[in-house]
Design an enzyme around this catalytic site. Structure first.
Site, PDB file in Angstrom:
ATOM      1  N   LYS A   1      22.937-127.561  20.582  1.00 18.93           N
ATOM      2  CA  LYS A   1      22.892-129.193  20.655  1.00 18.93           C
ATOM      3  C   LYS A   1      23.652-129.970  21.438  1.00 18.93           C
ATOM      4  CE  LYS A   1      21.057-132.129  16.766  1.00 18.93           C
ATOM      5  NZ  LYS A   1      20.853-132.261  15.547  1.00 18.93           N
TER       6      LYS A   1
ATOM      7  N   GLU B   1      11.085-130.485   1.320  1.00 17.81           N
ATOM      8  CA  GLU B   1      10.979-131.522   0.396  1.00 17.81           C
ATOM      9  C   GLU B   1      10.291-131.040  -0.741  1.00 17.81           C
ATOM     10  OE1 GLU B   1      11.869-133.169   4.438  1.00 17.81           O
ATOM     11  OE2 GLU B   1      10.292-131.879   3.487  1.00 17.81           O
TER      12      GLU B   1
ATOM     13  N   ARG C   1       6.041-135.814   1.248  1.00 17.83           N
ATOM     14  CA  ARG C   1       5.579-134.294   1.558  1.00 17.83           C
ATOM     15  C   ARG C   1       5.724-133.559   0.072  1.00 17.83           C
ATOM     16  NH1 ARG C   1       6.807-132.933   7.046  1.00 17.83           N
ATOM     17  NH2 ARG C   1       7.872-131.232   6.760  1.00 17.83           N
TER      18      ARG C   1
END
Length: 628
Positions: free
Chosen positions: A288, A376, A404
């Site tokens: 990243k 979640e 969600r």
């Protein structure tokens, strides 16, 4: 478009131009593309490190596959800037995330190269499988479908559901696992540890592929035999390598891990896999922030760094000293204060410890704060399990992501009225991240659920007091929603006071018009009324709780006022204004009620101030309604 000119990138408008290059030119193109992203995002902030990490993969995918006829399904979309620059949007990229400009995440509403909505994680495999099956049923044997998913998103339950279906459905899907050991913060969990150790020998993969091609050409490898050979092969490989491969255990061919920054090698692998039938997974290791040292060294900070000097890496951060704190930081600091006196308090977040400031508790009390990864629904049910056996969880989820976990909130928390606190950060309009991230629906979605207490603080003192109240005995399942950004109080460390559940307050007395607000938008209304001339006829009430409602306060308002204006930073349909209207109708009051909130439409991206003006929640729109 950046100020620099680029030898290769300037000639590419669409992927068909990219495919005219020789494969030996691709490393140079990747370098140019990465530099362009650095220049663009340094002056027009957005998601940075993720996009730098997939430059080579993006180039390779569009080089090998005939997009948009072939489908590339991105997961989340944080990493899609190189994709946008290569698919006809480079000249408009300076408008990225701005009102009326390029959208913050890929969407088919913007480009045919964007195959699906990808603002929330873990949906790429399911959506891509649907496209692969659709192609087969339509008789389109030439279309290839690729799902690109990160290791962080792979922890989401939907990703596992998708993989399970991939393993049992006739398809030729390719799943590319972009493994950088990160989501926004560092990725966590058993899947992450598993991926770190997963490996398959490249020579073995090559030989197996060639053998399969030879057997198929001889007519000796039909689908039934292929499945049996795969099962035997996988069992033998696991026994010899002392390593279980979860993907091959589900009859998904696994290849990797390989260096995701070797663009020529990635192209070679994709060309091989493009010819293979059946589901397969290509595991790539990436970094990243690749190619920009500050981002490589601090990927979390550089996920979305704001403006910066591309030459030095200095972030041009505004000096906020003396300004009110962010609501998320008040939450994080207050949670530690409460946990110091209440040993039952624990913290839970699904992969957003820095974003919601749960990292403060993680540092202070590492054994009592949990990052459960992008999950979640699990975050809520995990919290409910702890609550069931005596703990007091504070589960912090961004409002839009809590969608969600709707069933988990109902079935696993509210049904038993468990003592836990659901803190919904980023409630209301969030700005440049747009419709996938606006916290628009939580009030309307949750106020119909029995046993929930739903509150929204007008300022930081109220947030602290609501958090204090929620962890007291007998309060059940408690929801607190608050927005992104700064509050209004510089002296926010107030002593804790219990708030009587279901009570609002009168902020300003008046005679003719009652304005009822919920949450921090009430501060805008209070300032507007202070600035307006002749407002003796306007009363202002902070409802504070949308469930249960303050019936005494509403009785007073209904008896006294002929006109009521409700103002909320959430959808108008089914929101706080609807609750007030229902109560008035049920109790025989017939005032004129004007509901101000978000419209029955998905609100686009832009600054919060611009969007408030767009939807009619800005001070001028409120003033006009008061004076009407």
């Amino acid at each position: 478009m950046g100020e620099n000119s680029f030898e290769l990138l300037d000639k590419i408008r669409y992927p068909e131009d990219l495919r005219k290059l020789d494969v030996e030119q691709l490393p140079q193109l990747c370098q140019e593309l990465r530099q362009d992203i650095i220049e663009e995002v340094s002056v027009n902030p957005g998601h940075f490190a993720s996009s730098l990490g997939v430059v080579e993969l993006t180039v390779a995918l569009h080089y090998v596959y005939d997009t948009p006829e072939d489908r590339i399904v991105w997961d989340v979309g944080h990493q899609a800037y190189a994709h946008k620059l290569l698919t006809g949007r480079r000249e408009q990229f300076f408008t990225n995330r701005k009102l009326g400009g390029i959208r913050p995440f890929p969407t088919p509403m913007e480009s045919p190269y964007d195959t699906f909505t990808c603002g929330h994680a873990s949906n790429s495999i399911s959506a891509a499988l649907g496209m692969a099956v659709a192609a087969k049923l339509d008789g389109n044997q030439q279309r290839h479908v690729v799902a690109v998913i990160g290791d962080g998103a792979m922890s989401g339950g939907l990703a596992f559901e998708g993989i399970n279906n991939v393993s049992s459905t006739d398809n030729d899907l390719l799943i590319v696992l972009n493994d950088n050991d990160m989501s926004i913060d560092r990725a966590v969990g058993g899947m992450e540890k598993y991926l770190l150790n997963l490996d398959t020998n490249e020579t073995y993969n090559h030989l197996r592929f060639r053998a399969a091609q030879w057997l198929h050409a001889k007519g000796w490898l039909d689908d039934d035999r292929k499945k049996g050979i795969l099962r035997l092969n996988n069992a033998l490989k696991s026994a010899l390598s002392h390593q279980q491969n979860i993907f091959e255990g589900m009859n998904i061919r696994y290849f990797g891990p390989f260096d995701g920054h070797d663009v020529k090698e990635v192209v070679r692998k994709l060309r091989q896999l493009k010819l293979m039938r059946g589901p397969k997974l290509l595991h790539l290791h990436t970094v990243k922030g690749k190619g920009y040292k500050p981002a490589e060294e601090s990927a979390t900070i550089w996920h979305a760094p704001g403006k910066f000097d591309p030459a030095t890496g200095e972030r041009l951060v505004c000096n906020n000293s003396g300004e009110p704190p962010r609501y998320q930081d008040v939450f994080g600091e207050t949670l530690v204060e409460l946990a110091q006196t209440n040993p039952k308090i624990v913290g839970v977040t699904p992969a957003m410890p820095t974003g919601c400031s749960m990292n403060i508790m993680m540092k202070a009390m590492p054994n009592r704060a949990f990052d459960v990864g992008i999950a979640e629904g699990h975050a809520v049910t995990f919290s409910a399990g702890m609550a069931k056996d005596g703990l007091m969880p504070f589960c912090n989820i961004y409002s839009s992501f809590s969608q969600r976990a709707y069933d988990n909130i109902i079935h696993d928390a509210a049904l038993l009225n468990l003592p836990m606190v659901l803190c919904l950060d980023r409630a209301g309009l969030v700005g440049e991240d747009g419709p996938t991230h606006h916290g628009a629906f939580d009030i309307a979605a949750l106020r119909a659920v029995p046993n929930l207490t739903i509150a929204s603080p007008m300022n930081e003192h109220e947030l602290r007091n609501l958090m204090y109240t929620a962890q007291l005995p007998g309060k059940g399942t408690f929801v607190i929603r608050y927005p992104r950004g700064n509050g209004v109080c510089t002296d926010w460390r107030s002593p804790f006071e219990e708030v009587a559940v279901g009570t609002g307050r009168c902020i300003r007395a008046g005679t003719d018009v009652a304005v009822i607000t919920l949450g921090p938008i009430g501060n805008d209304v209070a300032k507007l009324l202070d600035d307006m001339q002749d407002t003796k006829h306007v009363a202002h009430y902070d409802l504070r709780f949308v469930k249960p409602l303050d019936e005494n306060l509403l009785q007073e308002i209904g008896s006294k006022f002929n006109k009521i204006i409700t103002i909320e930073d959430g959808v108008r349909n089914g929101g706080m204004g609807s609750a007030v209207m229902e109560w008035m109708a049920d109790h025989g009051f017939r005032p004129q009620i004007v509901r101000m909130g978000l419209p029955d439409a998905f609100v686009e991206h832009g600054s919060v101030a611009e969007l408030r003006q767009l939807v009619g929640l800005d001070p001028e729109s409120i003033r006009k309604e008061i004076e009407a």
